[in-house]
Scaffold this motif. Structure first.
Motif, short mmCIF file in Angstrom:
data_model
loop_
_atom_site.label_atom_id
_atom_site.label_comp_id
_atom_site.label_asym_id
_atom_site.label_seq_id
_atom_site.Cartn_x
_atom_site.Cartn_y
_atom_site.Cartn_z
N ALA A 1 5.68 -14.28 -6.44
CA ALA A 1 5.57 -13.42 -5.26
C ALA A 1 6.10 -12.03 -5.56
CB ALA A 1 6.31 -14.03 -4.08
N ARG A 2 7.20 -11.95 -6.27
CA ARG A 2 7.79 -10.64 -6.55
C ARG A 2 7.00 -9.89 -7.63
NH1 ARG A 2 10.33 -13.87 -3.87
NH2 ARG A 2 11.97 -13.23 -2.40
N LEU A 3 6.38 -10.62 -8.54
CA LEU A 3 5.48 -9.97 -9.49
C LEU A 3 4.26 -9.40 -8.77
CD1 LEU A 3 5.59 -12.50 -12.47
CD2 LEU A 3 6.55 -10.19 -12.43
N THR A 4 3.77 -10.14 -7.78
CA THR A 4 2.64 -9.66 -6.99
C THR A 4 3.03 -8.41 -6.21
OG1 THR A 4 1.88 -11.95 -6.72
CG2 THR A 4 0.92 -10.30 -5.27
N ALA A 5 4.19 -8.44 -5.58
CA ALA A 5 4.67 -7.27 -4.84
C ALA A 5 4.80 -6.06 -5.76
CB ALA A 5 6.01 -7.60 -4.17
N LEU A 6 5.32 -6.28 -6.96
CA LEU A 6 5.46 -5.19 -7.92
C LEU A 6 4.08 -4.65 -8.34
CD1 LEU A 6 7.32 -3.47 -9.69
CD2 LEU A 6 7.21 -5.28 -11.43
N ALA A 7 3.13 -5.56 -8.52
CA ALA A 7 1.77 -5.13 -8.89
C ALA A 7 1.15 -4.28 -7.78
CB ALA A 7 0.89 -6.35 -9.17
N PHE A 8 1.36 -4.67 -6.51
CA PHE A 8 0.86 -3.86 -5.40
C PHE A 8 1.50 -2.46 -5.43
CE2 PHE A 8 0.08 -7.86 -2.63
CZ PHE A 8 -1.17 -8.01 -3.20
N ALA A 9 2.80 -2.43 -5.69
CA ALA A 9 3.51 -1.15 -5.71
C ALA A 9 2.98 -0.25 -6.83
CB ALA A 9 5.01 -1.38 -5.89
N LEU A 10 2.66 -0.84 -7.96
CA LEU A 10 2.22 -0.04 -9.10
C LEU A 10 0.76 0.42 -8.97
CD1 LEU A 10 3.85 -2.05 -12.04
CD2 LEU A 10 4.60 0.13 -11.07
N THR A 11 -0.03 -0.29 -8.17
CA THR A 11 -1.45 0.05 -8.06
C THR A 11 -1.80 0.78 -6.76
OG1 THR A 11 -1.90 -2.16 -7.17
CG2 THR A 11 -2.22 -1.84 -9.53
N GLY A 12 -0.81 0.93 -5.87
CA GLY A 12 -1.05 1.66 -4.63
C GLY A 12 -0.05 2.79 -4.49
N ASN A 13 0.36 3.08 -3.26
CA ASN A 13 1.37 4.11 -3.03
C ASN A 13 2.73 3.50 -3.36
OD1 ASN A 13 3.44 5.67 -1.50
ND2 ASN A 13 1.66 6.86 -0.88
N THR A 14 3.23 3.82 -4.54
CA THR A 14 4.42 3.15 -5.06
C THR A 14 5.64 3.40 -4.17
OG1 THR A 14 3.56 3.37 -7.31
CG2 THR A 14 5.91 2.91 -7.07
N ARG A 15 5.86 4.62 -3.80
CA ARG A 15 7.06 4.95 -3.00
C ARG A 15 7.05 4.22 -1.66
NH1 ARG A 15 9.09 11.08 -1.46
NH2 ARG A 15 11.01 10.47 -0.34
N SER A 16 5.92 4.23 -0.99
CA SER A 16 5.80 3.57 0.30
C SER A 16 5.94 2.05 0.15
CB SER A 16 4.45 3.91 0.94
OG SER A 16 4.28 3.20 2.15
N ALA A 17 5.35 1.49 -0.91
CA ALA A 17 5.43 0.05 -1.14
C ALA A 17 6.86 -0.40 -1.39
CB ALA A 17 4.54 -0.34 -2.31
N LEU A 18 7.57 0.32 -2.23
CA LEU A 18 8.95 -0.05 -2.54
C LEU A 18 9.86 0.10 -1.32
CD1 LEU A 18 9.34 1.49 -6.12
CD2 LEU A 18 8.96 -0.91 -5.50
N HIS A 19 9.62 1.15 -0.54
CA HIS A 19 10.41 1.36 0.68
C HIS A 19 10.18 0.22 1.67
CE1 HIS A 19 11.16 2.93 4.76
NE2 HIS A 19 12.15 3.58 4.19
N SER A 20 8.93 -0.13 1.89
CA SER A 20 8.61 -1.21 2.82
C SER A 20 9.19 -2.54 2.35
CB SER A 20 7.09 -1.32 2.98
OG SER A 20 6.75 -2.34 3.89
N TRP A 21 9.04 -2.82 1.07
CA TRP A 21 9.58 -4.04 0.46
C TRP A 21 11.09 -4.10 0.64
CZ3 TRP A 21 8.67 -5.22 -5.48
CH2 TRP A 21 9.26 -6.44 -5.81
N ARG A 22 11.78 -3.03 0.33
CA ARG A 22 13.24 -3.01 0.36
C ARG A 22 13.79 -3.13 1.79
NH1 ARG A 22 13.67 1.14 -2.40
NH2 ARG A 22 14.00 2.72 -0.77
N HIS A 23 13.12 -2.51 2.75
CA HIS A 23 13.69 -2.44 4.10
C HIS A 23 13.20 -3.53 5.05
CE1 HIS A 23 14.74 1.64 2.72
NE2 HIS A 23 15.69 1.57 3.61
N TYR A 24 12.01 -4.07 4.81
CA TYR A 24 11.44 -4.96 5.83
C TYR A 24 11.17 -6.38 5.37
CZ TYR A 24 10.70 -0.39 7.91
OH TYR A 24 10.89 0.87 8.39
N ALA A 25 11.14 -6.63 4.06
CA ALA A 25 10.79 -7.97 3.59
C ALA A 25 11.75 -9.03 4.11
CB ALA A 25 10.75 -7.99 2.06
N ARG A 26 13.01 -8.69 4.22
CA ARG A 26 14.02 -9.67 4.66
C ARG A 26 13.83 -10.08 6.12
NH1 ARG A 26 16.58 -4.73 4.34
NH2 ARG A 26 17.58 -3.97 6.27
#
Length: 227
Positions: A170-195
């Protein structure tokens, strides 16, 4: 208490059922793989390709999600609700169009991990045995892993086991999404809302995917009659 003893007994039955359904096929696949590698490497290659093909469900997922868009465009909201109900467990009868689209996109993102990255990850680690173990585990979770009176205890083992084997994919998939889309927005959303998600693996995947695409996903839904 009697209720606790009953819950323990039912959970134990779920553990036994899970082990009986995933371990023998996994051991058999591993044994066949080992024998073929020793004696017939080309056949081993074919066996590995076949098990990996069987364990990956990307084509079916893409077809079902595409069917939701087609139904909405060509037949309207009732047909869209009917199409999305085939791929989600939430109740769809009262959804508006944006909720139908949201549900299908969330399913596409989450199942990129379940249907593609997960099988590939375990195939790389354990060969055909890993791919088969993963696909069977994921299927049993889809069948039993519900928080309902019928499955909350019996399906506990399947749900927790599926959570465990998906932690890294799951985390490899999330990282792949971040690397292939808007990286900054993806990492921010992952860090703040995934929990905030009830699923420990769905949260990172969908949050990173929504950030990568810069669309709003998540929120409440009706499951088994409850919001």
């Amino acid at each position: 208490t009697p209720a606790a003893l009953h819950r323990f007994a039912v959970r134990s039955q779920g553990v036994i059922a899970l082990l009986l359904l995933i371990i023998p096929p996994g051991l058999l696949a591993g044994y066949l793989w080992y024998l073929l590698l020793e004696k017939m490497p080309l056949l081993a290659l074919g066996f590995g390709a076949l098990t990996l093909y069987w364990s990956i469900g990307w084509r079916s997922l893409a077809e079902h999600v595409q069917a939701v868009g087609t139904a909405l465009q060509q037949q309207g909201l009732p047909a869209g609700r009917e199409a999305v109900q085939r791929i989600v467990s939430r109740e769809c009868d009262t959804m508006d169009e944006s909720q139908v689209v949201r549900a299908s996109l969330e399913t596409l993102l989450e199942n990129t991990s379940d249907a593609v990255i997960g099988p590939l990850f375990w195939f790389v680690l354990l060969g055909p045995a890993g791919a088969i173990l993963y696909r069977l585990s994921n299927t049993l979770d889809a069948m039993w892993g519900y928080r309902t009176p019928r499955f909350s205890s019996f399906g506990w083992a399947a749900a927790r086991w599926d959570d465990l084997i998906n932690l890294l994919p799951a985390r490899l998939t999330a990282l792949a999404f971040a690397l292939t889309g808007n990286t900054r927005s993806a990492l921010h959303s992952w860090r703040h809302y995934a929990r905030l998600w009830s699923s420990p693996n769905g949260g990172p995947v969908i949050c990173a995917g929504s950030g990568a695409l810069q669309v709003s996903l998540g929120g409440g839904a009706i499951y088994h009659g409850q919001w």
